[in-house]
Design a protein around this motif. Sequence first.
Motif, PDB file in Angstrom:
ATOM      1  N   LEU A   1      49.419  87.983  58.646  1.00  0.00           N
ATOM      2  CA  LEU A   1      49.528  87.870  60.136  1.00  0.00           C
ATOM      3  C   LEU A   1      48.106  87.301  60.837  1.00  0.00           C
ATOM      4  O   LEU A   1      48.203  86.554  61.596  1.00  0.00           O
ATOM      5  N   LEU A   2      47.142  87.816  60.217  1.00  0.00           N
ATOM      6  CA  LEU A   2      45.883  87.391  60.892  1.00  0.00           C
ATOM      7  C   LEU A   2      45.403  85.791  60.681  1.00  0.00           C
ATOM      8  O   LEU A   2      45.247  85.180  61.372  1.00  0.00           O
ATOM      9  N   THR A   3      45.898  85.505  59.480  1.00  0.00           N
ATOM     10  CA  THR A   3      45.688  84.181  59.141  1.00  0.00           C
ATOM     11  C   THR A   3      46.565  83.318  59.988  1.00  0.00           C
ATOM     12  O   THR A   3      45.941  82.347  60.492  1.00  0.00           O
ATOM     13  N   ASN A   4      47.658  83.691  60.043  1.00  0.00           N
ATOM     14  CA  ASN A   4      48.465  82.751  60.877  1.00  0.00           C
ATOM     15  C   ASN A   4      48.295  82.682  62.442  1.00  0.00           C
ATOM     16  O   ASN A   4      48.358  81.729  63.030  1.00  0.00           O
ATOM     17  N   ALA A   5      47.708  83.955  62.821  1.00  0.00           N
ATOM     18  CA  ALA A   5      47.349  83.859  64.366  1.00  0.00           C
ATOM     19  C   ALA A   5      46.130  83.192  64.372  1.00  0.00           C
ATOM     20  O   ALA A   5      46.243  82.225  65.339  1.00  0.00           O
ATOM     21  N   LEU A   6      45.202  83.063  63.783  1.00  0.00           N
ATOM     22  CA  LEU A   6      43.919  82.287  63.645  1.00  0.00           C
ATOM     23  C   LEU A   6      44.182  80.799  63.621  1.00  0.00           C
ATOM     24  O   LEU A   6      43.733  80.282  64.350  1.00  0.00           O
ATOM     25  N   LYS A   7      45.146  80.583  62.603  1.00  0.00           N
ATOM     26  CA  LYS A   7      45.485  79.147  62.344  1.00  0.00           C
ATOM     27  C   LYS A   7      46.209  78.597  63.418  1.00  0.00           C
ATOM     28  O   LYS A   7      45.943  77.413  63.720  1.00  0.00           O
ATOM     29  N   HIS A   8      47.300  79.207  63.665  1.00  0.00           N
ATOM     30  CA  HIS A   8      48.444  78.658  64.653  1.00  0.00           C
ATOM     31  C   HIS A   8      48.228  79.075  66.201  1.00  0.00           C
ATOM     32  O   HIS A   8      48.481  77.968  67.002  1.00  0.00           O
ATOM     33  N   ALA A   9      47.734  80.017  66.488  1.00  0.00           N
ATOM     34  CA  ALA A   9      47.805  80.355  67.784  1.00  0.00           C
ATOM     35  C   ALA A   9      46.131  80.523  68.489  1.00  0.00           C
ATOM     36  O   ALA A   9      46.214  80.505  69.792  1.00  0.00           O
ATOM     37  N   GLN A  10      45.277  80.457  67.623  1.00  0.00           N
ATOM     38  CA  GLN A  10      44.023  80.396  68.403  1.00  0.00           C
ATOM     39  C   GLN A  10      43.803  81.397  69.344  1.00  0.00           C
ATOM     40  O   GLN A  10      43.279  81.075  70.467  1.00  0.00           O
ATOM     41  N   PRO A  11      44.189  82.710  69.155  1.00  0.00           N
ATOM     42  CA  PRO A  11      44.000  83.812  70.096  1.00  0.00           C
ATOM     43  C   PRO A  11      42.611  84.025  70.688  1.00  0.00           C
ATOM     44  O   PRO A  11      41.432  83.692  69.680  1.00  0.00           O
ATOM     45  N   GLN A  12      42.665  84.640  71.785  1.00  0.00           N
ATOM     46  CA  GLN A  12      41.162  85.074  72.433  1.00  0.00           C
ATOM     47  C   GLN A  12      41.441  86.842  72.057  1.00  0.00           C
ATOM     48  O   GLN A  12      40.110  87.149  71.697  1.00  0.00           O
ATOM     49  N   ASN A  13      42.434  87.406  71.901  1.00  0.00           N
ATOM     50  CA  ASN A  13      42.646  88.899  71.462  1.00  0.00           C
ATOM     51  C   ASN A  13      43.614  89.027  70.687  1.00  0.00           C
ATOM     52  O   ASN A  13      44.414  88.312  70.651  1.00  0.00           O
TER      53      ASN A  13
END
Length: 97
Positions: free
Chosen positions: A17-29
Amino acid sequence: ELSARQYVNLTRILRELLTNALKHAQPQNLWITLAGTDELKVTFRHDGKIADPQEWSWGRGQYNLVTRAEEIGGEISFSASGEAQNRYLDVILSVPL
């Protein structure tokens, strides 16, 4: 207490989940919440570039998440909430203890 299988699958799910978030969504939070007594409920939420999960073309990563959750008797769900600049992806994982 978690069994060895539960521990391994839960940590792999969170890593994916963390990898996908960082790779695809580039979240601030990013937020992770753990709760429960008879059932472990993990809520994983992030902002960023969020596509509606209904529109995802599922790949190996998503299938691995579902398979790992099922292996430990759990369920995982994906939903998007909010609008425009305040959009979030919510992933809820429930696992019986």
